[in-house]
Design a protein around this motif. Sequence first.
Motif, PDB file in Angstrom:
ATOM      1  N   THR A 133       0.825  -1.207   0.000  1.00 28.59           N
ATOM      2  CA  THR A 133       0.000   0.000   0.000  1.00 28.59           C
ATOM      3  C   THR A 133       0.859   1.257   0.000  1.00 28.59           C
ATOM      4  O   THR A 133       0.591   2.221  -0.731  1.00 28.59           O
ATOM      5  CB  THR A 133      -0.928   0.005   1.231  1.00 28.59           C
ATOM      6  N   LEU A 134       1.902   1.263   0.806  1.00 29.89           N
ATOM      7  CA  LEU A 134       2.773   2.439   0.885  1.00 29.89           C
ATOM      8  C   LEU A 134       3.482   2.708  -0.436  1.00 29.89           C
ATOM      9  O   LEU A 134       3.700   3.876  -0.808  1.00 29.89           O
ATOM     10  CB  LEU A 134       3.808   2.243   1.989  1.00 29.89           C
ATOM     11  N   ARG A 135       3.832   1.671  -1.139  1.00 29.71           N
ATOM     12  CA  ARG A 135       4.613   1.825  -2.373  1.00 29.71           C
ATOM     13  C   ARG A 135       3.754   2.029  -3.609  1.00 29.71           C
ATOM     14  O   ARG A 135       4.273   2.308  -4.700  1.00 29.71           O
ATOM     15  CB  ARG A 135       5.513   0.598  -2.561  1.00 29.71           C
ATOM     16  N   ARG A 136       2.443   1.907  -3.433  1.00 34.14           N
ATOM     17  CA  ARG A 136       1.543   2.056  -4.570  1.00 34.14           C
ATOM     18  C   ARG A 136       1.649   3.461  -5.156  1.00 34.14           C
ATOM     19  O   ARG A 136       1.748   4.450  -4.431  1.00 34.14           O
ATOM     20  CB  ARG A 136       0.111   1.772  -4.124  1.00 34.14           C
ATOM     21  N   SER A 137       1.618   3.564  -6.470  1.00 31.42           N
ATOM     22  CA  SER A 137       1.735   4.864  -7.116  1.00 31.42           C
ATOM     23  C   SER A 137       0.765   4.939  -8.296  1.00 31.42           C
ATOM     24  O   SER A 137       0.646   3.977  -9.058  1.00 31.42           O
ATOM     25  CB  SER A 137       3.171   5.075  -7.608  1.00 31.42           C
ATOM     26  N   PRO A 138       0.026   6.059  -8.436  1.00 33.92           N
ATOM     27  CA  PRO A 138       0.043   7.214  -7.536  1.00 33.92           C
ATOM     28  C   PRO A 138      -0.804   6.952  -6.294  1.00 33.92           C
ATOM     29  O   PRO A 138      -1.736   6.153  -6.335  1.00 33.92           O
ATOM     30  CB  PRO A 138      -0.569   8.324  -8.384  1.00 33.92           C
ATOM     31  N   ARG A 139      -0.457   7.635  -5.199  1.00 37.10           N
ATOM     32  CA  ARG A 139      -1.264   7.566  -3.982  1.00 37.10           C
ATOM     33  C   ARG A 139      -2.270   8.707  -3.978  1.00 37.10           C
ATOM     34  O   ARG A 139      -2.036   9.763  -4.552  1.00 37.10           O
ATOM     35  CB  ARG A 139      -0.375   7.670  -2.736  1.00 37.10           C
ATOM     36  N   SER A 140      -3.370   8.490  -3.291  1.00 29.97           N
ATOM     37  CA  SER A 140      -4.406   9.522  -3.217  1.00 29.97           C
ATOM     38  C   SER A 140      -4.318  10.356  -1.944  1.00 29.97           C
ATOM     39  O   SER A 140      -5.105  11.286  -1.759  1.00 29.97           O
ATOM     40  CB  SER A 140      -5.794   8.877  -3.303  1.00 29.97           C
ATOM     41  N   ALA A 141      -3.369  10.029  -1.069  1.00 29.76           N
ATOM     42  CA  ALA A 141      -3.198  10.774   0.183  1.00 29.76           C
ATOM     43  C   ALA A 141      -1.758  10.600   0.650  1.00 29.76           C
ATOM     44  O   ALA A 141      -1.123   9.579   0.389  1.00 29.76           O
ATOM     45  CB  ALA A 141      -4.174  10.281   1.253  1.00 29.76           C
ATOM     46  N   PRO A 142      -1.223  11.598   1.367  1.00 30.83           N
ATOM     47  CA  PRO A 142       0.178  11.542   1.776  1.00 30.83           C
ATOM     48  C   PRO A 142       0.475  10.441   2.788  1.00 30.83           C
ATOM     49  O   PRO A 142      -0.430   9.893   3.432  1.00 30.83           O
ATOM     50  CB  PRO A 142       0.415  12.918   2.419  1.00 30.83           C
ATOM     51  N   GLY A 164      -7.766   9.979  10.910  1.00 31.54           N
ATOM     52  CA  GLY A 164      -8.876  10.913  10.780  1.00 31.54           C
ATOM     53  C   GLY A 164      -8.858  11.687   9.477  1.00 31.54           C
ATOM     54  O   GLY A 164      -9.910  11.980   8.896  1.00 31.54           O
ATOM     55  N   PHE A 165      -7.668  12.023   8.986  1.00 26.23           N
ATOM     56  CA  PHE A 165      -7.550  12.774   7.732  1.00 26.23           C
ATOM     57  C   PHE A 165      -7.520  11.862   6.505  1.00 26.23           C
ATOM     58  O   PHE A 165      -7.501  12.349   5.378  1.00 26.23           O
ATOM     59  CB  PHE A 165      -6.293  13.642   7.748  1.00 26.23           C
ATOM     60  N   GLY A 166      -7.478  10.573   6.710  1.00 24.65           N
ATOM     61  CA  GLY A 166      -7.433   9.653   5.577  1.00 24.65           C
ATOM     62  C   GLY A 166      -6.072   9.558   4.923  1.00 24.65           C
ATOM     63  O   GLY A 166      -5.971   9.263   3.727  1.00 24.65           O
ATOM     64  N   ALA A 167      -5.003   9.819   5.678  1.00 20.18           N
ATOM     65  CA  ALA A 167      -3.657   9.664   5.126  1.00 20.18           C
ATOM     66  C   ALA A 167      -3.413   8.205   4.748  1.00 20.18           C
ATOM     67  O   ALA A 167      -4.014   7.286   5.320  1.00 20.18           O
ATOM     68  CB  ALA A 167      -2.608  10.122   6.145  1.00 20.18           C
ATOM     69  N   LYS A 223       1.074  24.047  -2.137  1.00 20.32           N
ATOM     70  CA  LYS A 223       0.039  23.020  -2.225  1.00 20.32           C
ATOM     71  C   LYS A 223       0.752  21.678  -2.116  1.00 20.32           C
ATOM     72  O   LYS A 223       1.622  21.362  -2.915  1.00 20.32           O
ATOM     73  CB  LYS A 223      -0.729  23.110  -3.540  1.00 20.32           C
ATOM     74  N   LEU A 224       0.415  20.922  -1.108  1.00 21.67           N
ATOM     75  CA  LEU A 224       1.075  19.643  -0.878  1.00 21.67           C
ATOM     76  C   LEU A 224       0.440  18.571  -1.763  1.00 21.67           C
ATOM     77  O   LEU A 224      -0.776  18.365  -1.718  1.00 21.67           O
ATOM     78  CB  LEU A 224       0.952  19.241   0.596  1.00 21.67           C
ATOM     79  N   PRO A 225       1.236  17.862  -2.555  1.00 22.55           N
ATOM     80  CA  PRO A 225       0.657  16.844  -3.451  1.00 22.55           C
ATOM     81  C   PRO A 225       0.156  15.624  -2.684  1.00 22.55           C
ATOM     82  O   PRO A 225       0.627  15.319  -1.583  1.00 22.55           O
ATOM     83  CB  PRO A 225       1.824  16.480  -4.366  1.00 22.55           C
ATOM     84  N   ASP A 226      -0.787  14.931  -3.281  1.00 20.47           N
ATOM     85  CA  ASP A 226      -1.373  13.759  -2.625  1.00 20.47           C
ATOM     86  C   ASP A 226      -0.355  12.646  -2.393  1.00 20.47           C
ATOM     87  O   ASP A 226      -0.505  11.849  -1.467  1.00 20.47           O
ATOM     88  CB  ASP A 226      -2.531  13.207  -3.466  1.00 20.47           C
ATOM     89  N   ASP A 227       0.661  12.563  -3.245  1.00 21.67           N
ATOM     90  CA  ASP A 227       1.624  11.469  -3.093  1.00 21.67           C
ATOM     91  C   ASP A 227       2.857  11.887  -2.289  1.00 21.67           C
ATOM     92  O   ASP A 227       3.884  11.205  -2.298  1.00 21.67           O
ATOM     93  CB  ASP A 227       2.052  10.930  -4.457  1.00 21.67           C
ATOM     94  N   ALA A 228       2.746  12.994  -1.533  1.00 17.79           N
ATOM     95  CA  ALA A 228       3.892  13.483  -0.765  1.00 17.79           C
ATOM     96  C   ALA A 228       4.198  12.589   0.430  1.00 17.79           C
ATOM     97  O   ALA A 228       3.319  11.911   0.975  1.00 17.79           O
ATOM     98  CB  ALA A 228       3.618  14.907  -0.279  1.00 17.79           C
ATOM     99  N   SER A 276      -5.489  19.019   3.246  1.00 18.81           N
ATOM    100  CA  SER A 276      -6.895  18.776   2.953  1.00 18.81           C
ATOM    101  C   SER A 276      -7.626  20.046   2.533  1.00 18.81           C
ATOM    102  O   SER A 276      -8.517  19.998   1.678  1.00 18.81           O
ATOM    103  CB  SER A 276      -7.593  18.152   4.175  1.00 18.81           C
ATOM    104  N   ALA A 277      -7.235  21.180   3.103  1.00 18.38           N
ATOM    105  CA  ALA A 277      -7.939  22.442   2.817  1.00 18.38           C
ATOM    106  C   ALA A 277      -7.546  23.046   1.484  1.00 18.38           C
ATOM    107  O   ALA A 277      -8.247  23.929   0.970  1.00 18.38           O
ATOM    108  CB  ALA A 277      -7.675  23.448   3.939  1.00 18.38           C
ATOM    109  N   THR A 278      -6.446  22.587   0.905  1.00 13.37           N
ATOM    110  CA  THR A 278      -6.002  23.157  -0.361  1.00 13.37           C
ATOM    111  C   THR A 278      -6.170  22.161  -1.507  1.00 13.37           C
ATOM    112  O   THR A 278      -5.420  22.184  -2.497  1.00 13.37           O
ATOM    113  CB  THR A 278      -4.512  23.586  -0.266  1.00 13.37           C
ATOM    114  N   GLY A 279      -7.137  21.277  -1.359  1.00 12.13           N
ATOM    115  CA  GLY A 279      -7.476  20.389  -2.467  1.00 12.13           C
ATOM    116  C   GLY A 279      -7.128  18.944  -2.277  1.00 12.13           C
ATOM    117  O   GLY A 279      -7.296  18.145  -3.194  1.00 12.13           O
ATOM    118  N   GLY A 280      -6.648  18.586  -1.058  1.00 13.54           N
ATOM    119  CA  GLY A 280      -6.350  17.181  -0.794  1.00 13.54           C
ATOM    120  C   GLY A 280      -7.605  16.336  -0.826  1.00 13.54           C
ATOM    121  O   GLY A 280      -8.727  16.825  -0.705  1.00 13.54           O
ATOM    122  N   ALA A 281      -7.394  15.034  -0.993  1.00 13.10           N
ATOM    123  CA  ALA A 281      -8.526  14.105  -1.055  1.00 13.10           C
ATOM    124  C   ALA A 281      -9.347  14.190   0.222  1.00 13.10           C
ATOM    125  O   ALA A 281      -8.817  14.412   1.299  1.00 13.10           O
ATOM    126  CB  ALA A 281      -8.016  12.681  -1.258  1.00 13.10           C
TER     127      ALA A 281
END
Length: 283
Positions: A133-142, A164-167, A223-228, A276-281
């Motif tokens: 799961t961690l290595r899956r690309s692209p990820r939808s959350a950091p 709680g944030f769905g990381a 803006k932090l990317p989802d795969d960060a 999450s507030a700047t467009g995260g999943a």
Amino acid sequence: MSRTTAGRDSARAARKPAVCGARRLHGMTAPHRSTADPLGIWRRLADASVLLDGFHALKHALRFQAHVPVAVTTGRRAALDLADELAPDVRDVLETLLTEVSEDTYRALVPRPHPTAVAALAVRPSREANLETLRRSPRSAPVVVLDNPRNLGNAGAVIRLAAGFGATGVVTTGTLDPWHPTVVRGGAGLHFATVVERLPVAELPPGPVFALDPEGEDIRALKLPDDALLAFGSERTGLSAELRSRTDHLVSLPMRPQVSSYNLATSVAMTLYHWSATGGASA
């Protein structure tokens, strides 16, 4: 738990269909309480299992599909009443699973008794599946990276936030065991709602590393990317040289002059909220 949190739990549960029996919820095959030997099961599995310390840890583990072979309490009626109030979605499972034991027995099984007088053992998720799961690309959350954390309670609070944030998950480097009973207690059983693993820096998952540092760019401009990978240094020493060398972006949190730092969990919360507030999943 605050009344606000309890209300949210009840509201969420009310929107879910009722769960009828343990097998539907988490695939367990525990026998009926009258034929089981819960203390024998506990003693046989304790060394290799995850201790769920308290009602809320057990509640969350069951909600997120943990396999729980055994659970005990000193007050079965009180525990089921608590489930009626806060977690009706797992109430039927708890009725099958919970075995009442004496105070002395409970204290012998649990090194640090919880106020709810509930404890259980769960099977730790597969490391191989977690790494996939961690290595899956692209990820939808950091992925949150705690670089050589020192405080067990802080690590648990961070895992609770990440869930709680769905990381995608929380990875620790260094010697701290993120599945230590104190960490699981601090995370309220939400280890089962996200991926939790320990890895050396050289084996961190792929993705751009955004590391928190007072000298970094103000997070409000980014803006932090989802795969960060969102990396946070030790409470005492900050980022290690090894993690810093892997970093792509240094990021800072807004802070009043002469204030030295934020608590680790607070820093993670602010960063995940910004994501999450700047467009995260959506969590």
